[in-house]
Design a protein around this motif. Sequence first.
Motif, PDB file in Angstrom:
ATOM      1  N   SER A 226       8.069  -6.921  -5.303  1.00 14.66           N
ATOM      2  CA  SER A 226       6.924  -7.499  -6.008  1.00 14.66           C
ATOM      3  C   SER A 226       5.962  -6.419  -6.499  1.00 14.66           C
ATOM      4  O   SER A 226       5.465  -6.463  -7.626  1.00 14.66           O
ATOM      5  N   ALA A 227       5.695  -5.430  -5.656  1.00 15.97           N
ATOM      6  CA  ALA A 227       4.779  -4.353  -6.031  1.00 15.97           C
ATOM      7  C   ALA A 227       5.394  -3.425  -7.071  1.00 15.97           C
ATOM      8  O   ALA A 227       4.673  -2.815  -7.866  1.00 15.97           O
ATOM      9  N   SER A 228       6.722  -3.302  -7.090  1.00 14.38           N
ATOM     10  CA  SER A 228       7.382  -2.400  -8.030  1.00 14.38           C
ATOM     11  C   SER A 228       7.444  -2.983  -9.436  1.00 14.38           C
ATOM     12  O   SER A 228       7.214  -2.287 -10.431  1.00 14.38           O
ATOM     13  N   PHE A 229       7.778  -4.270  -9.548  1.00 17.44           N
ATOM     14  CA  PHE A 229       7.958  -4.899 -10.859  1.00 17.44           C
ATOM     15  C   PHE A 229       6.846  -5.876 -11.223  1.00 17.44           C
ATOM     16  O   PHE A 229       6.841  -6.397 -12.335  1.00 17.44           O
ATOM     17  N   ASN A 230       5.946  -6.185 -10.273  1.00 17.30           N
ATOM     18  CA  ASN A 230       4.952  -7.234 -10.470  1.00 17.30           C
ATOM     19  C   ASN A 230       5.651  -8.578 -10.674  1.00 17.30           C
ATOM     20  O   ASN A 230       5.287  -9.359 -11.554  1.00 17.30           O
ATOM     21  N   THR A 231       6.652  -8.832  -9.861  1.00 19.33           N
ATOM     22  CA  THR A 231       7.445 -10.070  -9.949  1.00 19.33           C
ATOM     23  C   THR A 231       7.575 -10.683  -8.556  1.00 19.33           C
ATOM     24  O   THR A 231       8.580 -10.481  -7.871  1.00 19.33           O
ATOM     25  N   PRO A 232       6.575 -11.430  -8.089  1.00 23.15           N
ATOM     26  CA  PRO A 232       6.614 -11.947  -6.714  1.00 23.15           C
ATOM     27  C   PRO A 232       7.759 -12.922  -6.452  1.00 23.15           C
ATOM     28  O   PRO A 232       8.341 -12.914  -5.362  1.00 23.15           O
TER      29      PRO A 232
ATOM     30  N   GLY B 279       0.815  -1.218   0.000  1.00 24.82           N
ATOM     31  CA  GLY B 279       0.000   0.000   0.000  1.00 24.82           C
ATOM     32  C   GLY B 279       0.840   1.256   0.000  1.00 24.82           C
ATOM     33  O   GLY B 279       0.568   2.220  -0.734  1.00 24.82           O
ATOM     34  N   LEU B 280       1.919   1.261   0.795  1.00 24.78           N
ATOM     35  CA  LEU B 280       2.803   2.421   0.826  1.00 24.78           C
ATOM     36  C   LEU B 280       3.561   2.578  -0.498  1.00 24.78           C
ATOM     37  O   LEU B 280       3.777   3.700  -0.967  1.00 24.78           O
ATOM     38  N   ILE B 281       3.962   1.463  -1.110  1.00 19.67           N
ATOM     39  CA  ILE B 281       4.638   1.535  -2.408  1.00 19.67           C
ATOM     40  C   ILE B 281       3.678   2.044  -3.477  1.00 19.67           C
ATOM     41  O   ILE B 281       4.060   2.813  -4.375  1.00 19.67           O
ATOM     42  N   THR B 282       2.423   1.637  -3.395  1.00 15.55           N
ATOM     43  CA  THR B 282       1.420   2.141  -4.347  1.00 15.55           C
ATOM     44  C   THR B 282       1.256   3.647  -4.210  1.00 15.55           C
ATOM     45  O   THR B 282       1.234   4.379  -5.215  1.00 15.55           O
ATOM     46  N   LEU B 283       1.149   4.125  -2.977  1.00 17.49           N
ATOM     47  CA  LEU B 283       1.066   5.577  -2.755  1.00 17.49           C
ATOM     48  C   LEU B 283       2.335   6.269  -3.235  1.00 17.49           C
ATOM     49  O   LEU B 283       2.284   7.381  -3.790  1.00 17.49           O
ATOM     50  N   PHE B 284       3.469   5.630  -3.050  1.00 15.76           N
ATOM     51  CA  PHE B 284       4.752   6.172  -3.503  1.00 15.76           C
ATOM     52  C   PHE B 284       4.764   6.333  -5.021  1.00 15.76           C
ATOM     53  O   PHE B 284       5.143   7.396  -5.551  1.00 15.76           O
ATOM     54  N   ARG B 285       4.329   5.306  -5.725  1.00 12.43           N
ATOM     55  CA  ARG B 285       4.288   5.386  -7.191  1.00 12.43           C
ATOM     56  C   ARG B 285       3.290   6.428  -7.678  1.00 12.43           C
ATOM     57  O   ARG B 285       3.566   7.183  -8.621  1.00 12.43           O
ATOM     58  N   LEU B 286       2.136   6.485  -7.037  1.00 13.91           N
ATOM     59  CA  LEU B 286       1.123   7.476  -7.444  1.00 13.91           C
ATOM     60  C   LEU B 286       1.605   8.896  -7.152  1.00 13.91           C
ATOM     61  O   LEU B 286       1.321   9.822  -7.931  1.00 13.91           O
TER      62      LEU B 286
ATOM     63  N   VAL C 180       3.545 -12.303  -2.285  1.00 16.51           N
ATOM     64  CA  VAL C 180       2.283 -12.547  -3.003  1.00 16.51           C
ATOM     65  C   VAL C 180       1.270 -11.448  -2.706  1.00 16.51           C
ATOM     66  O   VAL C 180       0.587 -10.947  -3.609  1.00 16.51           O
ATOM     67  N   SER C 181       1.172 -11.057  -1.444  1.00 15.81           N
ATOM     68  CA  SER C 181       0.232  -9.986  -1.099  1.00 15.81           C
ATOM     69  C   SER C 181       0.631  -8.676  -1.759  1.00 15.81           C
ATOM     70  O   SER C 181      -0.223  -7.892  -2.187  1.00 15.81           O
ATOM     71  N   GLY C 182       1.939  -8.419  -1.895  1.00 15.07           N
ATOM     72  CA  GLY C 182       2.392  -7.225  -2.596  1.00 15.07           C
ATOM     73  C   GLY C 182       1.999  -7.245  -4.054  1.00 15.07           C
ATOM     74  O   GLY C 182       1.577  -6.220  -4.617  1.00 15.07           O
ATOM     75  N   ALA C 183       2.123  -8.406  -4.703  1.00 14.20           N
ATOM     76  CA  ALA C 183       1.730  -8.523  -6.112  1.00 14.20           C
ATOM     77  C   ALA C 183       0.228  -8.334  -6.286  1.00 14.20           C
ATOM     78  O   ALA C 183      -0.223  -7.717  -7.262  1.00 14.20           O
ATOM     79  N   ILE C 184      -0.547  -8.839  -5.330  1.00 14.10           N
ATOM     80  CA  ILE C 184      -2.006  -8.691  -5.424  1.00 14.10           C
ATOM     81  C   ILE C 184      -2.408  -7.217  -5.357  1.00 14.10           C
ATOM     82  O   ILE C 184      -3.222  -6.737  -6.145  1.00 14.10           O
ATOM     83  N   VAL C 185      -1.822  -6.487  -4.417  1.00  9.89           N
ATOM     84  CA  VAL C 185      -2.137  -5.063  -4.296  1.00  9.89           C
ATOM     85  C   VAL C 185      -1.713  -4.315  -5.558  1.00  9.89           C
ATOM     86  O   VAL C 185      -2.457  -3.477  -6.093  1.00  9.89           O
ATOM     87  N   SER C 186      -0.533  -4.614  -6.059  1.00  3.99           N
ATOM     88  CA  SER C 186      -0.041  -3.941  -7.258  1.00  3.99           C
ATOM     89  C   SER C 186      -0.934  -4.214  -8.456  1.00  3.99           C
ATOM     90  O   SER C 186      -1.268  -3.295  -9.227  1.00  3.99           O
ATOM     91  N   ARG C 187      -1.340  -5.448  -8.633  1.00  4.08           N
ATOM     92  CA  ARG C 187      -2.189  -5.793  -9.774  1.00  4.08           C
ATOM     93  C   ARG C 187      -3.584  -5.196  -9.638  1.00  4.08           C
ATOM     94  O   ARG C 187      -4.227  -4.864 -10.637  1.00  4.08           O
ATOM     95  N   ALA C 188      -4.052  -5.065  -8.391  1.00  6.88           N
ATOM     96  CA  ALA C 188      -5.369  -4.451  -8.196  1.00  6.88           C
ATOM     97  C   ALA C 188      -5.370  -2.979  -8.588  1.00  6.88           C
ATOM     98  O   ALA C 188      -6.388  -2.452  -9.050  1.00  6.88           O
ATOM     99  N   VAL C 189      -4.233  -2.305  -8.433  1.00  3.36           N
ATOM    100  CA  VAL C 189      -4.158  -0.872  -8.717  1.00  3.36           C
ATOM    101  C   VAL C 189      -3.629  -0.589 -10.118  1.00  3.36           C
ATOM    102  O   VAL C 189      -4.191   0.215 -10.864  1.00  3.36           O
ATOM    103  N   PHE C 190      -2.547  -1.273 -10.520  1.00  2.00           N
ATOM    104  CA  PHE C 190      -1.865  -0.948 -11.779  1.00  2.00           C
ATOM    105  C   PHE C 190      -2.095  -1.969 -12.882  1.00  2.00           C
ATOM    106  O   PHE C 190      -1.598  -1.784 -13.998  1.00  2.00           O
ATOM    107  N   GLY C 191      -2.837  -3.030 -12.597  1.00  2.00           N
ATOM    108  CA  GLY C 191      -3.087  -4.033 -13.620  1.00  2.00           C
ATOM    109  C   GLY C 191      -2.073  -5.164 -13.567  1.00  2.00           C
ATOM    110  O   GLY C 191      -1.166  -5.188 -12.741  1.00  2.00           O
TER     111      GLY C 191
END
Length: 615
Positions: free
Chosen positions: A214-220, A77-84, A248-259
């Motif tokens: 995982s959240a940055s690259f979508n590579t769990p 979640g924090l990485i998602t906010l960071f990217r946004l 895995v949870s990081g990849a799920i959050v990333s995919r939910a927001v960025f595809g």
Amino acid sequence: MNITNQRRRAAASGWVSSRAAKMRIIAGILHSSHHKARKEPSIVTPLRQLWQNMITLSDNQIGLAGLALLTGLVSAGLITLFRLAIELPLVAFFPIGSAENFEGMSQEARSLLLLGGGALLILLFYWVPQDRRSMGVTHVLLRMERHQGYLPARNIVLQWISAVIALVSGHSVGREGPAIHIGAGTGSQIGQHTELAHHRLRILAAAGVASAISASFNTPMAGVIFAMEVVLLEYSIRGFIPIILASVSGAIVSRAVFGHETAFDVPALNLTSLWEVPYIMLLGVVAGLVATGYIYLVKILQRLGHLPLVIRWGGLTLATLAISWWLPEILGIGYDTVNDALNGKVVFTTLLLLLLAKMFLSSWAAAVSFPAGLIGPVLFIGAALGGLMGQLSVWLVPDYPLSIGFYTMLGMGAMMGAVLRAPLAALVALLELTANPNIIMPGMLSVVIASLVVSEVFRLPSVFQVQLGGNVQYQTPSPVRQMLRNTWVAQAMQSSVVEVQRKVGREAAGFILQRDPSWLLIAGEDTLIRPAAVAEALETDPDAETIDLFTIPADRQAAARISLKANLQDALDQMQSHQLQWLIVYRDERRHQFAGVVSREDIESYYQYRPAQGA
């Protein structure tokens, strides 16, 4: 049973003759054992006690897995906010379709962004004390090595803010280094607030790193391997489960927001013929040479470290501004240029200039502790190198059906593995980014050869260790230190210990001896005494009503106090600093709840090799 134990039990049965007397003695012992607790009432509730037994002061894997899952979600979640926070301002205030398209801005806009961001960072860090400026991957490695994974919250906040400023303003740096710091800090803070034991706190910090990658690259998978290969510096079954859950949870959050798309637009890739293998090996050698040049450049530019901040960072900003006047592609993360290189859209000369410019600016930023990352630039350099090798092969063999994108991906993996000293993470990243198992064999060749050139031919460490080279607090941990810091103090602790007051009555002493403890702890004195000395004193003076444990002949051992959260490295370090052989282990931070004792001999016997009997 030895003679001493027989004498102790015989004396105990003679001194404790009636049930009423035993009850009085029990009450007296409870009084003496909990005298301090009544004086300072414990705040540990039954629920808190259950929490400690199941999660924080336990080796229970289910509890750690639950905390790792929470860490993965919060970190992502924090990485998602960071990217946004990086992408939204650029898209909202400038006429560009992508946050990475700095080429679409006017030269004046790019200049104002760079100069404004550089000035803001210098002003921000001018007011930050020197000891609070540490951040990035090197900060994480240092805290894992010297502070058991305790990462301060203020450094995490500073990293988040400063990295956003650096990336929004277009500096030629990456977002992955700050993401690793934020992820590790998230796990560390959750572990600190739940009072997690040290050997599990390090695992939780690594779980945050896995989620961040995982959240940055979508590579769990790459997130898991990177966390264990670079941060934990070991692979263990105990660490895999929580780190996998967090990734895995990081990849799920990333995919939910960025595809579901990965960080790069990878075309269809394949190895056309085994005749390409020698050329792939050549690519590995060249990548190793470029990685060596990059690491040496960081070492050379570290000489700027003694200069004032305004010169170190201000000079970097001005150099970036000057180069971007002709090569705006070097601004920002540059993944749009990497995608163009993967698809063969960047000409040879431009790729060569971009490679040289990115090497210079990124190594400068890494050398002067600029508050952003170097993993993205290393991938950019690898993509440029692979693109150059791919285009060169097309010129050499024009009729051969060769994929430029194939060599671009191999260059990225080879540079990542060689510069970061993370070959397995680089290989797994190649596999996940391409979703093509055919890249495994050529990827292994290029990554391994590049890594060997750096580590064996030129004898260079990873770029992170080069950045930490001037820090006397950091040293690469030995296998023994790794084992000690991953072993809970409870695993070597003696729990057959009774806490008693300095002066003990005859009947109370008899009851204590009947419990057959290994040691007696004199309450409030932090001193240990053998029960055999008490038994001998009772036999020597049969008329004495009380025994003073400090006056009878005995082998007393002075001890210091340590928390049950500690690992064996903590225990040995404390013994060394106090020149002691024993430590008293307490469950709570106020050191009221006694748990057991541990000696230097207990710890040494834990890791010293002993041949199996009959071998």
